[in-house]
Enzyme design. Sequence first.
Site, PDB file in Angstrom:
ATOM      1  N   ASP A 223      -5.980 -38.957  16.311  1.00 34.60           N
ATOM      2  CA  ASP A 223      -5.199 -39.170  15.098  1.00 34.60           C
ATOM      3  C   ASP A 223      -4.106 -40.224  15.289  1.00 34.60           C
ATOM      4  O   ASP A 223      -3.312 -40.165  16.218  1.00 34.60           O
ATOM      5  CB  ASP A 223      -4.569 -37.860  14.611  1.00 34.60           C
ATOM      6  CG  ASP A 223      -4.254 -37.887  13.117  1.00 34.60           C
ATOM      7  OD1 ASP A 223      -4.636 -38.857  12.437  1.00 34.60           O
ATOM      8  OD2 ASP A 223      -3.624 -36.928  12.645  1.00 34.60           O
TER       9      ASP A 223
ATOM     10  N   LYS B  44      -5.522 -31.983   9.947  1.00 37.02           N
ATOM     11  CA  LYS B  44      -4.322 -32.821   9.930  1.00 37.02           C
ATOM     12  C   LYS B  44      -3.078 -31.999  10.259  1.00 37.02           C
ATOM     13  O   LYS B  44      -2.190 -32.447  10.997  1.00 37.02           O
ATOM     14  CB  LYS B  44      -4.183 -33.495   8.559  1.00 37.02           C
ATOM     15  CG  LYS B  44      -2.955 -34.357   8.394  1.00 37.02           C
ATOM     16  CD  LYS B  44      -3.014 -35.609   9.254  1.00 37.02           C
ATOM     17  CE  LYS B  44      -3.973 -36.638   8.694  1.00 37.02           C
ATOM     18  NZ  LYS B  44      -3.880 -37.931   9.438  1.00 37.02           N
TER      19      LYS B  44
ATOM     20  N   LYS C  41       1.994 -44.361   0.546  1.00 37.75           N
ATOM     21  CA  LYS C  41       2.294 -42.969   0.906  1.00 37.75           C
ATOM     22  C   LYS C  41       3.794 -42.706   0.878  1.00 37.75           C
ATOM     23  O   LYS C  41       4.594 -43.534   1.317  1.00 37.75           O
ATOM     24  CB  LYS C  41       1.741 -42.651   2.291  1.00 37.75           C
ATOM     25  CG  LYS C  41       1.938 -41.194   2.701  1.00 37.75           C
ATOM     26  CD  LYS C  41       1.126 -40.833   3.936  1.00 37.75           C
ATOM     27  CE  LYS C  41       1.698 -41.429   5.183  1.00 37.75           C
ATOM     28  NZ  LYS C  41       0.994 -40.925   6.387  1.00 37.75           N
TER      29      LYS C  41
ATOM     30  N   LYS D 150      -1.111 -39.256  17.355  1.00 38.84           N
ATOM     31  CA  LYS D 150      -0.324 -38.065  17.006  1.00 38.84           C
ATOM     32  C   LYS D 150      -0.515 -36.926  18.000  1.00 38.84           C
ATOM     33  O   LYS D 150       0.422 -36.253  18.385  1.00 38.84           O
ATOM     34  CB  LYS D 150      -0.765 -37.540  15.631  1.00 38.84           C
ATOM     35  CG  LYS D 150      -0.114 -38.150  14.428  1.00 38.84           C
ATOM     36  CD  LYS D 150      -0.440 -37.303  13.202  1.00 38.84           C
ATOM     37  CE  LYS D 150       0.035 -37.981  11.926  1.00 38.84           C
ATOM     38  NZ  LYS D 150      -0.840 -39.092  11.536  1.00 38.84           N
TER      39      LYS D 150
END
Length: 547
Positions: free
Chosen positions: A327, A376, A429, A503
């Site tokens: 990620d 996520k 976003k 991530k």
Amino acid sequence: MAPVTASAALDPTAARHEESQTIKIASDRLNYTSEFITAQYEYQNTHIERVAGPDGKEELIAKPFKQEFEFRTSRAVPKTGLMLVGIGGNNGTTITATILANRHQIQWHNKEGLQTPNYYGSLVRASTIRLGSDAKTGKDVWVPFSNVLPMVHPNDLVIGGWDINSAPLDKAMTRAKVIDYDLQRQLAPKMAEIKPLPSVYYPDFIASNQEDRADNVIPGQDKQAHVEHLRKDIREFKKQHGLDQVVVVWTANTERYSNIVPGVNDTADNLLRAVQANHEEVSPSTIFAIACILENVPYINGAPQNTFVPGAIQLAERHKAFIGGDDLKTGQTKVKSVLAEYLVNAGIKPLSIASYNHLGNNDGYNLSSQRQFRSKEISKSSVVDDCCEANHLLYRPSEFSQGGEMHAKGERPDHCIVIKYIPAVGDQKVAMDDYTSELCLGGRNRLYVTNLCEDSLLASPLLIDLAIMAELMTRITYRVPGSEESSWQSMYSILSLLSYSLKSPLVKPGTDVVNSLNRQRAAVTNFLRACLSLAPESDMLLETRLW
């Protein structure tokens, strides 16, 4: 001109690069030949023994540790292809547009005026490393990150890949609504030449709302045949463009988590048998991973799902293939890893971190499904774990058995993550965070952070960095002088040095995950320095602190 199949990458020979500086190290521990840079390096660390002291309290005995290594870097930069899984998505089209605009130096107008392409947001192409101090003035000397060792220039990457949707990249770029219109207009003829290869599609792994896009899939349900199909795609792409190396990056939809099932995906052999048996818990991203491992092609997972099940990791180890993930760490999470570390290192105790996002691109559309959102949520939630574990004065640490297994997770801040799909927002976003922390005498500190970002324009340079660094790692080998195993060998399969851009970094089993952005940056910087026989970067700066 009609679209060409297979990834129809453009030849990048028109690219011309001028570097303003070259770096050469004057050291008797470094040897340059026409083929290699060979460095002798003394690695230093501190090993800790825990013993019971005379008063019954735990006593920590610190012992300095030294180990000699040799690192060898091949100087010849190979002609490299970048194959993207999900090339027709927001990230895939933005990466391709970024590379083409830079390669051909296409300028365009937007409301801010005339724009010139660059690689802002790229660690490799837009950041610098402190090399040392000027011998005369004592001032710091900084050099481009990309100049430290021979690296692929992104302008030279040959782009191709797969997508479950058949739209050529000019149409996909228009659909994504990321690139300014004037740039889209100029890029369209070049983007139209790239048509996605058919991809792997198992409907159970992504949201049902993606079904309408899936008109470009590898036929049949035979997962072993799918692995072989992908291996053939990679070989043909390599042959078609005369490539020396290929790197594959997953930038497609977030999948649901795969269940780890004993006898199915827990070992390499079980995983390969599960593929042959078409087991339902073998995901598309794991199918790509297996194909890449068997072709000895580096594979990076840029999404949060658990692509690298234990069997996939073991398979990569067996073949000494390179893998990395998971990620992309772009906006909100990158800020969170910095802020949480700042608070904890300052002795301030974060009690809660509440994170909210809304976005309107196809990634957000897919994440509106609960099972995909859960992937996520997992990747975003662990980003503060290591900084909390590092400070037992603020947080009760995790408890481990003598065998090293964790049997009680340590104290953590309350951590809430919300992602909402708002179509009108598109790729712009919006992320908002509320940090509530405890101060001395029961006081409270609250930080509110709002982060507005163009999601794909943040993510695309990271994907380029991951590809460039993965390729570099294929050219670095090491050995331990004087050991029984004195031959050169590749680095360990899991590319944890890529963690700065990820991530939820994948690391060697049994080792600690590092999420701290500063530590991740220092790790990759100091590794590059080690390959040049240079000591780790230090801010001790004794020259400025002594008479």
